[in-house]
Write a protein that holds these residues in place. Structure first.
Motif, PDB file in Angstrom:
ATOM      1  N   VAL A   1       0.836  -1.209   0.000  1.00 25.17           N
ATOM      2  CA  VAL A   1       0.000   0.000   0.000  1.00 25.17           C
ATOM      3  C   VAL A   1       0.864   1.249   0.000  1.00 25.17           C
ATOM      4  CG1 VAL A   1      -1.632   1.329   1.405  1.00 25.17           C
ATOM      5  CG2 VAL A   1      -1.965  -1.126   1.096  1.00 25.17           C
ATOM      6  N   MET A   2       1.953   1.223   0.781  1.00 29.01           N
ATOM      7  CA  MET A   2       2.840   2.374   0.889  1.00 29.01           C
ATOM      8  C   MET A   2       4.282   1.866   0.859  1.00 29.01           C
ATOM      9  SD  MET A   2       2.642   5.427   3.688  1.00 29.01           S
ATOM     10  CE  MET A   2       3.552   6.956   3.429  1.00 29.01           C
ATOM     11  N   PRO A   3       4.902   1.824  -0.329  1.00 27.74           N
ATOM     12  CA  PRO A   3       6.231   1.196  -0.474  1.00 27.74           C
ATOM     13  C   PRO A   3       7.319   1.802   0.400  1.00 27.74           C
ATOM     14  CG  PRO A   3       5.207   1.519  -2.614  1.00 27.74           C
ATOM     15  CD  PRO A   3       4.347   2.237  -1.625  1.00 27.74           C
ATOM     16  N   ALA A   4       7.170   3.062   0.801  1.00 28.54           N
ATOM     17  CA  ALA A   4       8.213   3.707   1.618  1.00 28.54           C
ATOM     18  C   ALA A   4       7.874   3.677   3.103  1.00 28.54           C
ATOM     19  CB  ALA A   4       8.419   5.150   1.168  1.00 28.54           C
ATOM     20  N   PHE A   5       6.921   2.838   3.521  1.00 27.55           N
ATOM     21  CA  PHE A   5       6.504   2.802   4.920  1.00 27.55           C
ATOM     22  C   PHE A   5       7.517   1.996   5.726  1.00 27.55           C
ATOM     23  CE2 PHE A   5       3.472   1.542   8.388  1.00 27.55           C
ATOM     24  CZ  PHE A   5       3.237   2.835   8.838  1.00 27.55           C
ATOM     25  N   VAL A   6       8.366   2.679   6.468  1.00 28.93           N
ATOM     26  CA  VAL A   6       9.505   2.060   7.146  1.00 28.93           C
ATOM     27  C   VAL A   6       9.090   0.962   8.131  1.00 28.93           C
ATOM     28  CG1 VAL A   6      11.427   2.515   8.727  1.00 28.93           C
ATOM     29  CG2 VAL A   6      10.996   4.049   6.803  1.00 28.93           C
ATOM     30  N   PRO A   7       8.058   1.154   8.980  1.00 28.29           N
ATOM     31  CA  PRO A   7       7.723   0.093   9.948  1.00 28.29           C
ATOM     32  C   PRO A   7       7.436  -1.251   9.295  1.00 28.29           C
ATOM     33  CG  PRO A   7       6.624   2.131  10.535  1.00 28.29           C
ATOM     34  CD  PRO A   7       7.220   2.354   9.185  1.00 28.29           C
TER      35      PRO A   7
ATOM     36  N   ALA B   1      17.301  -6.239   1.299  1.00 28.11           N
ATOM     37  CA  ALA B   1      16.478  -5.384   0.435  1.00 28.11           C
ATOM     38  C   ALA B   1      15.561  -4.488   1.267  1.00 28.11           C
ATOM     39  CB  ALA B   1      15.653  -6.247  -0.515  1.00 28.11           C
ATOM     40  N   HIS B   2      14.990  -5.032   2.332  1.00 26.57           N
ATOM     41  CA  HIS B   2      14.120  -4.227   3.193  1.00 26.57           C
ATOM     42  C   HIS B   2      14.941  -3.244   4.026  1.00 26.57           C
ATOM     43  CE1 HIS B   2      10.469  -6.446   2.224  1.00 26.57           C
ATOM     44  NE2 HIS B   2      11.176  -7.557   2.304  1.00 26.57           N
ATOM     45  N   LEU B   3      16.140  -3.646   4.402  1.00 29.49           N
ATOM     46  CA  LEU B   3      17.008  -2.739   5.159  1.00 29.49           C
ATOM     47  C   LEU B   3      17.379  -1.522   4.314  1.00 29.49           C
ATOM     48  CD1 LEU B   3      18.608  -2.116   7.708  1.00 29.49           C
ATOM     49  CD2 LEU B   3      20.461  -3.543   6.822  1.00 29.49           C
ATOM     50  N   ASP B   4      17.550  -1.705   3.013  1.00 28.50           N
ATOM     51  CA  ASP B   4      17.853  -0.570   2.134  1.00 28.50           C
ATOM     52  C   ASP B   4      16.728   0.460   2.163  1.00 28.50           C
ATOM     53  OD1 ASP B   4      20.349  -1.441   1.324  1.00 28.50           O
ATOM     54  OD2 ASP B   4      19.573  -2.573  -0.386  1.00 28.50           O
ATOM     55  N   VAL B   5      15.484  -0.001   2.229  1.00 25.83           N
ATOM     56  CA  VAL B   5      14.355   0.930   2.311  1.00 25.83           C
ATOM     57  C   VAL B   5      14.388   1.681   3.641  1.00 25.83           C
ATOM     58  CG1 VAL B   5      11.839   1.140   2.258  1.00 25.83           C
ATOM     59  CG2 VAL B   5      12.980  -0.552   0.816  1.00 25.83           C
ATOM     60  N   GLU B   6      14.720   0.977   4.721  1.00 26.01           N
ATOM     61  CA  GLU B   6      14.840   1.634   6.026  1.00 26.01           C
ATOM     62  C   GLU B   6      15.907   2.719   5.995  1.00 26.01           C
ATOM     63  OE1 GLU B   6      14.697  -0.905   9.654  1.00 26.01           O
ATOM     64  OE2 GLU B   6      14.785  -2.563   8.228  1.00 26.01           O
TER      65      GLU B   6
END
Length: 298
Positions: free
Chosen positions: A140-146, A166-171
């Protein structure tokens, strides 16, 4: 004889009605702030209000208010271990899922509700449903850190380090500035776990360029160099780490370790210098003095 004095009459207890007035006022104010329509709630907030009758749909409105209150502060905490056995977890999950089925709300609100529902699933021991909620939040929100943080933790627990990266890169990209440095250091650790030591070393060197006095980064680089068997770079890094710490005993220990590595490499002159420096920094350390005595007997 009856006196007819008003003060002799029993005083009316208004504490209960006053408490109800305060509670109702706070409830209506919260509802208005969240934009929740309170059907069937029609009463005054000033003066002496009458509480709503039981047949009015106030419970449904309260349920919706609870569903909207997703406690973002708790969701955003990094790597916080949840407390198992939360008696309200199942109830909160139902509220969040019920609100999500309406299809209403901004993407950020829906993502937050999905994460909260996932947290409640974790508390109930339903890991699969929790991960699905987190994936929905990230969709729903690709940049949603939580959402990415929870997914990263789940993937690490399953040993899927490359997917977790890959998820850590977004964080790192969308997280707060305060935690970015620590997340990048965590990325270096995950590089090591994934077998990418060269990438870990390069990343840690870049971090030390930003913050040359960060002892944790120095120690992390020491681990990488030791695991890679790079003795010369390890020798240099031990000196850098000793200079970065403000604790003399720790500086002495690092220099003593440097001396020991040089001694093993049969570089006795440099080893003696390192042990002497270690004795100066860590006056209470016995190992450097013993090492100097050992070298003198050769």
């Amino acid at each position: 004889a009856q006196t007819g004095r008003a003060e002799d009459a029993p005083a009316r207890d208004t504490s209960s009605s006053t408490a109800e007035a305060v509670g109702i006022a706070e409830y209506v104010e919260s509802a208005s702030e969240l934009g929740v329509e309170e059907e069937g709630v029609d009463f005054e907030v000033s003066g002496q209000p009458e509480p709503p009758a039981r047949d009015e749909p106030v419970p449904d409105a309260k349920r919706r208010l609870l569903a909207l209150n997703v406690q973002p502060a708790r969701i955003y905490l990094p790597d916080q271990a949840e407390v198992a056995g939360d008696p309200d977890a199942t109830f909160r999950r139902e509220l969040c899922e019920e609100e999500l089925t309406t299809g209403k709300g901004a993407p950020a609100q829906r993502a937050a509700l999905s994460v909260e529902a996932g947290v409640c699933c974790e508390l109930a021991g339903d890991a699969d449903s929790a991960h699905e909620h987190y994936r929905q939040a990230a969709k729903v929100m690709p940049a949603f850190v939580p959402a990415h943080r929870r997914l990263r933790r789940a993937l690490l627990g399953a040993g899927r380090v490359s997917d977790a990266l890959a998820h850590l890169d977004v964080e790192i990209e969308h997280g707060s500035i305060k935690e970015k440095f620590a997340l990048e250091r965590l990325k270096a650790d995950l590089f090591v776990r994934a077998g990418h030591r060269q990438e870990a070393e390069e990343l840690l060197e870049r971090l030390l360029e930003k913050n040359p006095d960060d002892l944790r980064t120095h120690l992390a680089l020491l681990e990488v160099l030791y695991a890679s068997g790079r003795a010369e770079q390890l020798d240099t890094q031990l000196g850098r780490a000793a200079a970065a710490t403000g604790e003399r005993w720790l500086a002495g220990a690092l220099l003593a370790l440097r001396g020991r590595l040089l001694e093993v490499a049969e570089q006795d002159a440099r080893a003696a210098q390192a042990f002497a420096a270690a004795s100066t920094e860590g006056a209470n350390l016995r190992a450097p003095a013993w090492a100097l005595a050992r070298l003198s007997l050769r």
